[in-house]
Enzyme design. Structure first.
Site, PDB file in Angstrom:
ATOM      1  N   ALA A 181      -9.120  25.371 -16.062  1.00 25.81           N
ATOM      2  CA  ALA A 181      -7.685  25.620 -15.990  1.00 25.81           C
ATOM      3  C   ALA A 181      -7.330  26.982 -16.579  1.00 25.81           C
ATOM      4  O   ALA A 181      -6.188  27.407 -16.531  1.00 25.81           O
ATOM      5  CB  ALA A 181      -6.924  24.524 -16.717  1.00 25.81           C
ATOM      6  N   ASN A 207     -14.286  19.754 -20.919  1.00 23.99           N
ATOM      7  CA  ASN A 207     -13.446  20.690 -21.653  1.00 23.99           C
ATOM      8  C   ASN A 207     -11.969  20.358 -21.490  1.00 23.99           C
ATOM      9  O   ASN A 207     -11.363  19.763 -22.390  1.00 23.99           O
ATOM     10  CB  ASN A 207     -13.749  22.131 -21.208  1.00 23.99           C
ATOM     11  CG  ASN A 207     -13.000  23.144 -22.045  1.00 23.99           C
ATOM     12  OD1 ASN A 207     -12.294  22.788 -22.976  1.00 23.99           O
ATOM     13  ND2 ASN A 207     -13.142  24.394 -21.706  1.00 23.99           N
ATOM     14  N   ASP A 208     -11.403  20.704 -20.353  1.00 21.17           N
ATOM     15  CA  ASP A 208      -9.962  20.529 -20.169  1.00 21.17           C
ATOM     16  C   ASP A 208      -9.510  19.082 -20.391  1.00 21.17           C
ATOM     17  O   ASP A 208      -8.403  18.850 -20.867  1.00 21.17           O
ATOM     18  CB  ASP A 208      -9.561  20.966 -18.758  1.00 21.17           C
ATOM     19  CG  ASP A 208      -9.658  22.479 -18.595  1.00 21.17           C
ATOM     20  OD1 ASP A 208      -9.503  23.174 -19.618  1.00 21.17           O
ATOM     21  OD2 ASP A 208      -9.888  22.943 -17.479  1.00 21.17           O
ATOM     22  N   VAL A 209     -10.370  18.124 -20.051  1.00 20.64           N
ATOM     23  CA  VAL A 209      -9.962  16.723 -20.157  1.00 20.64           C
ATOM     24  C   VAL A 209      -9.882  16.251 -21.614  1.00 20.64           C
ATOM     25  O   VAL A 209      -9.508  15.116 -21.874  1.00 20.64           O
ATOM     26  CB  VAL A 209     -10.906  15.784 -19.377  1.00 20.64           C
ATOM     27  CG1 VAL A 209     -10.848  16.087 -17.896  1.00 20.64           C
ATOM     28  CG2 VAL A 209     -12.317  15.867 -19.889  1.00 20.64           C
TER      29      VAL A 209
END
Lengths: 467, 103
Positions: free
Chosen positions: A436, A395-397
């Site tokens: 995050a 997700n965040d990456v």
């Protein structure tokens, strides 16, 4: 019984074999040979130790029995552990090294004569400092690794635990260690030595509890490094070259890995250590915003159709794949795609998963050839020329916000440019933000198709639809 | 004046940090997990100290508090040595090239 000089040379040889063991890991082809070097180094070190003591009484038998006992247990764990549990296994093993370092330091403190460190109550000053460092760092490694283990295993919540004055408490305890080492050197008091170890245990716990789940790659690398420095501290106490070399190797290895992990998150080492990331309460706002934005969602049939008509697909795995154990189903899906002459590659972000290289191991377990798996910088330009990006559990990456919004907490973090693909398939259980705590802009793009399901189940369904 | 042997050990230590630095940077990122498990295994060479502590007493003297800690450390380190090397071996067996694949 062999002379100290001869055994010192053998210890040097075993140190060199350990260097070759790490050297082997520069390529998968040489890595297996490297591991044999490591085993040879360890065997030499243990045999030389027995020979140099020359005590082959019944006690020697006990030592052998304990070695076999521990070894059997270790071997059993090594063969039984599923690959998805590798992060907690490594954390658990770190705690053992830490505790072993503490025990050896205690043994040396209680009986300094055997180690030629002076006599009880009058230990050489340098040795006392060295064993204090070994014991303190070992104790921090032990309790810190236990906390990391509990968090990774899910026994303890991965959420950061913070309280006011936390950093001051850590600072005071840290300074306390120095004061205690100072008084230990002055008084040689056994009580101070025990207190030193106890306080170090507490520091280890306090250091790790404020660090959240997705920062675990840094934590594990850091604890890896600590276990090395603890070993080096003991190595100086015992005046043993093999231990000093190994400690330095492991210490710098862990430090480099921590550095790589921090860089991949664009965060400073200190901000990770101080912790509390991802605990902000701004996620409520993003929940409200989310409802207003339209999201395209699809099913396995749509996904299969999109991929069948693509000529190249890039797979982006993340922690969600590990949780769902979806790597084998994924491999099956890729096999089907390849049969249709579709080019498939894998893109791995350095902090995908819970430890460095976590995704690579899982893919290797599912028999994905390692030359189809690429690191961020090697593949990031390929997204623009690819038809489909299949994001599974990451997700965040992938969040483009890291490139566009300077206010975002992850701004500046290197991300995979999945949005440049013609279409993006995003396998995710829900729209909930990632670790995050920020919304992923990618969910609302026109070229994104959300596949709401468990990663393994969705992949299996796609496989069925590819026939 | 003679050089303290400590300085020699310190030199070995510092040089090894440099060796470690360059060797570890050349490790391919896909093998970072085996790197952690193998460093974990080799740091258990601390067993050397544990063996010395354990065998410090003679059989007639029996156990001392120091040797008990030695024995305990032997068990811990042994778990790590065998577990660390074997799990590394198991992981490395899985890294295969395209060519090695069946068919």
């Amino acid at each position: 019984m062999i002379s100290p000089n001869l055994s010192a040379i053998f210890y040097l040889i075993s140190g060199i074999l350990f260097i070759l063991a790490l050297r082997g890991l520069s390529s998968p082809d040489t890595s297996r040979q490297g591991n044999y070097f490591g085993i040879a180094g360890m065997t030499i070190a243990i045999i030389v130790t027995f020979l140099s003591i020359g005590n082959f009484s019944s006690l020697f038998l006990y030592v052998l029995i304990l070695l076999i006992l521990g070894g059997t247990l270790g071997a059993f764990i090594a063969f039984k552990i599923p690959m998805t549990a590798m992060p907690e296994l490594v954390a658990g093993f770190h705690s053992l090294v830490g505790l072993a370092a503490v025990f050896v330091a205690i043994a040396a403190f209680l009986n300094p004569e055997v180690f030629n460190l002076g006599i009880t109550g009058n230990i050489k000053l340098a040795s006392l400092i060295e064993m204090s460092i070994g014991a303190a760092v070992g104790a921090i490694t032990f309790s810190g690794s236990i906390i990391a283990f509990l968090k990774l295993r899910g026994i303890m919540s991965g959420a950061p635990i913070t309280f006011s004055g936390q950093h001051y408490l850590n600072l005071i305890l840290g300074l306390g260690i120095f004061v205690m080492v100072f008084y230990l050197c002055k008084t040689q008091s056994e009580n101070i030595f025990w207190t030193l170890i106890a306080v170090s245990f507490v520091i280890g716990i306090l250091l790790i509890i404020p660090i959240g789940g997705a920062d675990m790659p840094v934590v594990i690398s850091m604890l890896n490094s600590y276990s090395g420095w603890a070993a080096a501290g003991i190595g100086f106490t015992l005046e043993n070259t093999a231990l000093i070399i190994t400690g330095a190797l492991v210490g710098s290895s862990g430090a480099i890995l921590s550095y790589i992990m921090c860089k991949a998150m664009n965060r400073s080492f200190f901000s990770v250590i101080l912790g509390g990331f991802g605990a902000d309460n701004s996620s409520n706002d993003s929940n409200e915003k989310k409802d207003q934005k339209p999201v395209k969602s699809g099913n396995a049939e749509d996904a299969a159709f999109l991929m069948k008509n693509a000529s190249s697909v890039i797979i982006v795995p993340g922690y969600g794949m590990a949780v769902a154990q979806a790597q084998h189903a994924l491999r099956e899906m890729v096999d089907k795609l390849k049969k249709n002459d579709i080019k498939v590659t894998y893109a791995i972000h350095p902090v995908a998963g819970r430890m460095p290289g976590h995704m690579n191991v899982l893919l290797a377990e599912a028999n994905v050839p390692y030359d189809e798996v690429f690191e961020l910088e090697d593949i990031n330009n390929d997204f623009a020329n690819s038809d489909v990006a299949f994001v599974i559990g990451a997700n965040d990456v992938t969040n483009p916000v890291a490139k566009t919004d300077p206010k975002s907490p992850i701004f500046g973090m290197p991300v995979l440019d999945v949005e440049k693909c013609k279409s993006v398939l995003f396998v995710k259980r829900s729209l909930s933000p990632g670790y995050a705590g920020i919304d992923n802009e990618l969910f609302y793009r026109d070229n994104t198709l959300m596949l709401f399901a468990d990663a393994k189940k969705m992949t299996e369904d796609i496989v069925k639809n590819l026939d | 004046m003679e050089i303290d042997p400590f300085i020699f050990r310190l030199s070995i230590f510092i040089l090894s940090i440099f060796v470690g630095y360059y060797v570890v940077w050349s490790v391919t990122p896909s093998l970072h997990t085996p790197l952690m498990s193998v460093t974990n295994a080799i740091s258990s060479v601390i067993i050397v100290g544990a063996i010395i502590a354990a065998l410090a007493t003679t059989a007639e003297e029996g156990l001392s508090s120091s040797s008990i800690f030695g024995y305990l450390a032997i068990i811990l380190a042994a778990v790590n040595i065998f577990g660390g090397f074997l799990v590394t071996q198991r992981m490395l067996q899985m890294y295969k090239k395209k060519k090695d694949k069946k068919k």
